[in-house]
Design an enzyme around this catalytic site. Structure first.
Site, PDB file in Angstrom:
ATOM      1  N   HIS A  40       1.295  -1.149   0.316  1.00  0.00           N
ATOM      2  CA  HIS A  40       0.149   0.370   0.128  1.00  0.00           C
ATOM      3  C   HIS A  40       0.889   1.278   0.110  1.00  0.00           C
ATOM      4  O   HIS A  40       0.354   2.269   0.573  1.00  0.00           O
ATOM      5  CB  HIS A  40      -0.965  -0.214   0.766  1.00  0.00           C
ATOM      6  CG  HIS A  40      -1.895  -1.250   0.877  1.00  0.00           C
ATOM      7  ND1 HIS A  40      -3.507  -1.228   0.221  1.00  0.00           N
ATOM      8  CD2 HIS A  40      -2.278  -2.330   1.216  1.00  0.00           C
ATOM      9  CE1 HIS A  40      -4.273  -1.565  -0.143  1.00  0.00           C
ATOM     10  NE2 HIS A  40      -3.297  -2.408   0.858  1.00  0.00           N
ATOM     11  N   ASP A  42       2.378   1.557  -3.279  1.00  0.00           N
ATOM     12  CA  ASP A  42       2.553   2.448  -4.728  1.00  0.00           C
ATOM     13  C   ASP A  42       1.438   3.305  -5.107  1.00  0.00           C
ATOM     14  O   ASP A  42       2.412   4.395  -5.231  1.00  0.00           O
ATOM     15  CB  ASP A  42       2.370   1.051  -5.319  1.00  0.00           C
ATOM     16  CG  ASP A  42       1.052   0.821  -5.549  1.00  0.00           C
ATOM     17  OD1 ASP A  42       0.749   0.794  -3.993  1.00  0.00           O
ATOM     18  OD2 ASP A  42       0.545   0.204  -6.189  1.00  0.00           O
ATOM     19  N   GLY A 127      -5.762 -14.928  -9.327  1.00  0.00           N
ATOM     20  CA  GLY A 127      -6.600 -14.505  -8.458  1.00  0.00           C
ATOM     21  C   GLY A 127      -5.806 -15.168  -7.137  1.00  0.00           C
ATOM     22  O   GLY A 127      -6.291 -14.417  -6.255  1.00  0.00           O
ATOM     23  N   GLY A 129      -2.799 -13.531  -6.060  1.00  0.00           N
ATOM     24  CA  GLY A 129      -2.099 -12.559  -5.465  1.00  0.00           C
ATOM     25  C   GLY A 129      -0.577 -12.922  -6.093  1.00  0.00           C
ATOM     26  O   GLY A 129       0.373 -11.997  -5.320  1.00  0.00           O
ATOM     27  N   ASP A 177       3.143  -4.382 -10.981  1.00  0.00           N
ATOM     28  CA  ASP A 177       3.065  -6.444 -11.330  1.00  0.00           C
ATOM     29  C   ASP A 177       3.881  -6.132 -12.562  1.00  0.00           C
ATOM     30  O   ASP A 177       4.574  -7.280 -13.122  1.00  0.00           O
ATOM     31  CB  ASP A 177       2.263  -6.502 -11.514  1.00  0.00           C
ATOM     32  CG  ASP A 177       1.117  -6.693  -9.283  1.00  0.00           C
ATOM     33  OD1 ASP A 177       2.142  -5.824  -8.730  1.00  0.00           O
ATOM     34  OD2 ASP A 177      -0.046  -6.540  -9.391  1.00  0.00           O
ATOM     35  N   TYR A 227     -10.250  -1.287  -0.298  1.00  0.00           N
ATOM     36  CA  TYR A 227      -8.657  -0.170  -1.181  1.00  0.00           C
ATOM     37  C   TYR A 227      -9.411   1.147  -1.373  1.00  0.00           C
ATOM     38  O   TYR A 227      -8.258   2.375  -1.074  1.00  0.00           O
ATOM     39  CB  TYR A 227      -8.850  -1.286  -2.377  1.00  0.00           C
ATOM     40  CG  TYR A 227      -7.544  -0.452  -3.526  1.00  0.00           C
ATOM     41  CD1 TYR A 227      -6.031  -0.801  -2.952  1.00  0.00           C
ATOM     42  CD2 TYR A 227      -7.578   0.211  -4.280  1.00  0.00           C
ATOM     43  CE1 TYR A 227      -5.208  -0.370  -3.870  1.00  0.00           C
ATOM     44  CE2 TYR A 227      -6.799   0.624  -4.730  1.00  0.00           C
ATOM     45  CZ  TYR A 227      -5.334   0.633  -4.933  1.00  0.00           C
ATOM     46  OH  TYR A 227      -4.317   0.633  -5.505  1.00  0.00           O
TER      47      TYR A 227
END
Ligand code: ADP
Ligand code: MG
Length: 401
Positions: A40, A42, A127, A129, A177, A227
């Protein structure tokens, strides 16, 4: 699936291609990833520290004479077909949007003269992660370039794939990613500055150290809504800090002193906002320190920072969940484990641990024994190493065409 098996499957899915230009067959790969620390951070302009893992998407394909693209996903067990002569429609099965976005990003750069037929196989769990999505986008972009004998700068490729994920499936992801999948290096983690996209490679090639990933196999529904709330809370914290420190544009620019100053006696900033910002500010510092510790091969300190990161995510940022906390607790009780933390957005997904190579089995056994007892669920655990970023596969096709 190993390459031979992928090739065989390709032949089964596209039997009509038999005999067509064997020498033109191409194969590409793009890995999944795990974030070692920096969660958290980025969207606050901070640092992250991911590495590519030895799970990857592989695409085997043959260029076509027209602009049509046919893709079969072994995991979806489905084939989609679309045309890349004009803007690609955002339709079809949801999984296909990751590929369509990527091809569209290449098309917009003038890289798509011809289409291709391909088979996409993956060892990255969907999914979970570990970023099957970025590996899919990056592999598809590379397949498109390979079919067209084209190339593209890796940073541009990663940004194009991020654009694809934003625009086609519509997921507002950061840059981590796609950057690590496209630019990972074997034996290295990457310290990535999300503000200016600069990267530093940090050695992670000690044979006595392993990275273990364990999947809670749960995903709590709250994730998406929470989020958005966290992002808003970070913005609120910045706005409060700016009243006294106008130069702070993102939490990256703030220090704990500034945050304490902005809180004043307590009436300037509510406790929740304060704790959210505290996580981000301390996590950014932890990530930079972790990279330095890793460079010094001080795995004990690396591990301590991972535990601190987990505590901060659990108590201050409140994005952990019972299952993640239990996995971290189990890891903490195993000798030879340096440290562990939740990884990814939270509310489920995986933990990542840094462990002595000799402790991998002990940790796996402890999780297998205790996690089901405490949660009624089964976790999936595996050891991995820092792997190479995406690229072409050199191989000789045998069954294909
Ligand atoms: P993660 O990236 O953590 O694995 P995401 O939700 O971001 O999770 O992406 C998962 C989605 O990506 C899947 O639901 C699917 O739509 C798509 N995807 C990834 N890999 C494949 C694949 N091999 N075949 C089909 N779809 C895939
Ligand atoms: Mg993803």
């Amino acid at each position: 699936m190993v390459l031979r098996a992928i090739e065989q499957r390709f032949h089964e899915v596209f039997p009509e291609l038999k005999g067509a230009g064997k020498e033109r067959v191409f194969a590409v790969r793009a890995p999944g990833r795990v974030n070692l620390i920096g969660e958290h951070t980025d969207y606050n302009g901070g640092f992250v520290c991911p590495m590519a893992i030895d799970r990857e998407m592989t695409i085997v394909g043959v260029p076509r004479g027209d602009t049509k693209i046919r893709m079969h996903s072994t995991l979806a067990n489905q084939t989609v077909a679309f045309d890349a002569s004009a803007e690609i429609a955002k339709d079809g099965p949801p999984w296909s949007l990751y590929a369509k976005g990527s091809v569209e990003a290449m098309r917009r750069r003038g890289k798509v003269k011809c289409g291709f037929d391909c088979l996409a196989d993956s060892s990255v769990p969907l999914g979970g992660g570990l970023s099957s999505s970025a590996s899919f986008e990056v592999a598809t972009a590379l397949a498109t370039l390979a079919a067209n004998d084209e190339s593209l700068d890796r940073v541009e490729l990663a940004l194009a794939c991020q654009w694809a994920e934003h625009t086609y499936p519509g997921v507002p992801c950061g840059i981590m990613d796609q950057f690590i999948s496209a630019m990972g290096k074997k034996g290295y983690a990457m310290l990535l500055d999300c503000r200016d996209q600069s990267r530093r490679y940090v050695p992670l090639d000690d044979p006595n150290v392993k990275i273990v990933i364990s999947n809670t196999n749960v995903h709590h529904e709250l994730a998406a809504g929470e989020y958005g709330k966290r992002r808003a809370q970070c913005e609120a914290a910045v706005a409060a800090i700016q009243k006294k420190h106008a130069q702070v544009a993102l939490l990256r620019d703030a220090t704990m002193e500034m945050l304490d100053d902005a809180r004043g006696g307590g009436d300037e900033m509510d406790d929740v906002t304060y704790r959210r910002a505290r996580h981000v500010i301390t996590e950014i510092a932890r990530t930079v320190d972790f990279a330095a510790d890793l460079e010094n091969r001080d795995y004990k300190r690396c591990g301590e920072r991972m535990y601190s990161s987990h505590t901060s995510l659990r108590d201050d940022y409140e994005v952990s969940c019972t299952e993640l906390d239990i996995l971290v607790e189990i890891a903490r009780g195993v000798q030879g484990v340096y440290g562990a933390r939740m990884t990814g957005g939270g509310f489920g997904g995986c933990i990542v641990a840094i462990v002595e190579a000799t402790a991998v089995e002990k940790l796996t056994a402890a999780i297998d024994a205790e996690y089901p007892k405490r949660t009624g669920k089964k976790a999936t655990t595996f050891a991995t190493v820092a792997s190479a970023g995406a690229g072409k596969l050199e191989w000789r096709p045998s069954h294909v065409v």
